[in-house]
Scaffold this motif. Structure first.
Motif, short mmCIF file in Angstrom:
data_model
loop_
_atom_site.label_atom_id
_atom_site.label_comp_id
_atom_site.label_asym_id
_atom_site.label_seq_id
_atom_site.Cartn_x
_atom_site.Cartn_y
_atom_site.Cartn_z
N LYS A 73 0.84 -1.20 0.00
CA LYS A 73 0.00 0.00 0.00
C LYS A 73 0.88 1.25 0.00
O LYS A 73 1.94 1.27 0.61
CB LYS A 73 -0.90 -0.01 1.23
CG LYS A 73 -1.91 -1.14 1.19
CD LYS A 73 -2.82 -1.05 2.38
CE LYS A 73 -3.83 -2.18 2.30
NZ LYS A 73 -4.75 -2.15 3.39
N PRO A 74 0.44 2.32 -0.69
CA PRO A 74 1.24 3.55 -0.77
C PRO A 74 1.56 4.14 0.61
O PRO A 74 2.66 4.63 0.82
CB PRO A 74 0.39 4.50 -1.59
CG PRO A 74 -0.64 3.68 -2.27
CD PRO A 74 -0.77 2.41 -1.49
N ILE A 113 9.80 4.19 3.91
CA ILE A 113 10.83 5.09 3.38
C ILE A 113 11.19 6.14 4.44
O ILE A 113 12.37 6.44 4.66
CB ILE A 113 10.36 5.74 2.06
CG1 ILE A 113 10.31 4.69 0.96
CG2 ILE A 113 11.30 6.89 1.66
CD1 ILE A 113 9.69 5.18 -0.34
N GLY A 114 10.19 6.69 5.10
CA GLY A 114 10.42 7.68 6.16
C GLY A 114 11.23 7.10 7.30
O GLY A 114 12.15 7.75 7.83
N ILE A 115 10.95 5.87 7.69
CA ILE A 115 11.69 5.22 8.78
C ILE A 115 13.14 4.98 8.36
O ILE A 115 14.06 5.25 9.12
CB ILE A 115 10.99 3.90 9.18
CG1 ILE A 115 9.66 4.22 9.89
CG2 ILE A 115 11.89 3.06 10.07
CD1 ILE A 115 8.79 3.01 10.14
N VAL A 116 13.35 4.48 7.15
CA VAL A 116 14.71 4.23 6.67
C VAL A 116 15.51 5.53 6.59
O VAL A 116 16.67 5.59 7.01
CB VAL A 116 14.67 3.51 5.30
CG1 VAL A 116 16.05 3.47 4.66
CG2 VAL A 116 14.12 2.10 5.44
N VAL A 117 14.90 6.59 6.07
CA VAL A 117 15.58 7.89 5.99
C VAL A 117 15.90 8.40 7.40
O VAL A 117 17.01 8.88 7.66
CB VAL A 117 14.72 8.91 5.19
CG1 VAL A 117 15.27 10.32 5.34
CG2 VAL A 117 14.67 8.52 3.72
#
Length: 149
Positions: free
Chosen positions: A2-3, A10-14
């Protein structure tokens, strides 16, 4: 996927990447080797005699002078704080024989550390007897204050 979940990952990885980089930056900054030559002594306060050496680090220190007596078996030392306050003045006895030349390494009211430059060993000299300080005197035995004579 899901988007919403994809954007969250992506936010967590960044975020984790930024924290890791910040950690590595701080680790590098604070793990630089300490070099005493980089330390600039503070301006000598009024009342600190000219023969006293600045012994300190980036977080502060003291002004110290020790005069050896009786073939380096005793030292007459005085220690001043950065602001010029007398911390200690009197007789100090070494924990083991001192072989000159030596270098003052660290000092406080009851104990001063010397480095024997011939053998590379640290020697602790300890306050003994009546030690004068800014507000009076105290009796010391083996580097520690004692009650009464």
């Amino acid at each position: 996927m899901k988007p919403f979940l994809k954007k969250s990952l992506i936010g967590i990885v960044v975020g984790i990447s930024i924290l890791a980089l910040a950690f590595l930056f701080l680790l590098r900054q604070f793990s630089k080797p300490y070099d005493p030559k980089d330390i600039v002594p503070p301006e000598r306060a009024a009342g600190i005699p000219a023969d006293h050496e600045w012994i300190g680090g980036p977080d502060g220190g003291t002004w110290i002078h020790c005069k050896p007596e009786k073939e380096y078996k005793e030292f007459r030392c005085s220690v001043y704080g950065e602001s010029g306050e007398l911390y200690a003045k009197g007789l100090y006895l070494p924990s083991r024989p001192v072989v000159p030349p030596y270098e003052l390494m660290h000092g406080g009211m009851g104990r001063i550390i010397l480095k024997d430059q011939q053998q590379g060993l640290m020697v602790e000299i300890k306050a003994e007897g009546w030690i004068e300080y800014a507000d009076g005197t105290s009796l010391y035995k083996d580097g520690e204050p004692v009650d009464g004579p």
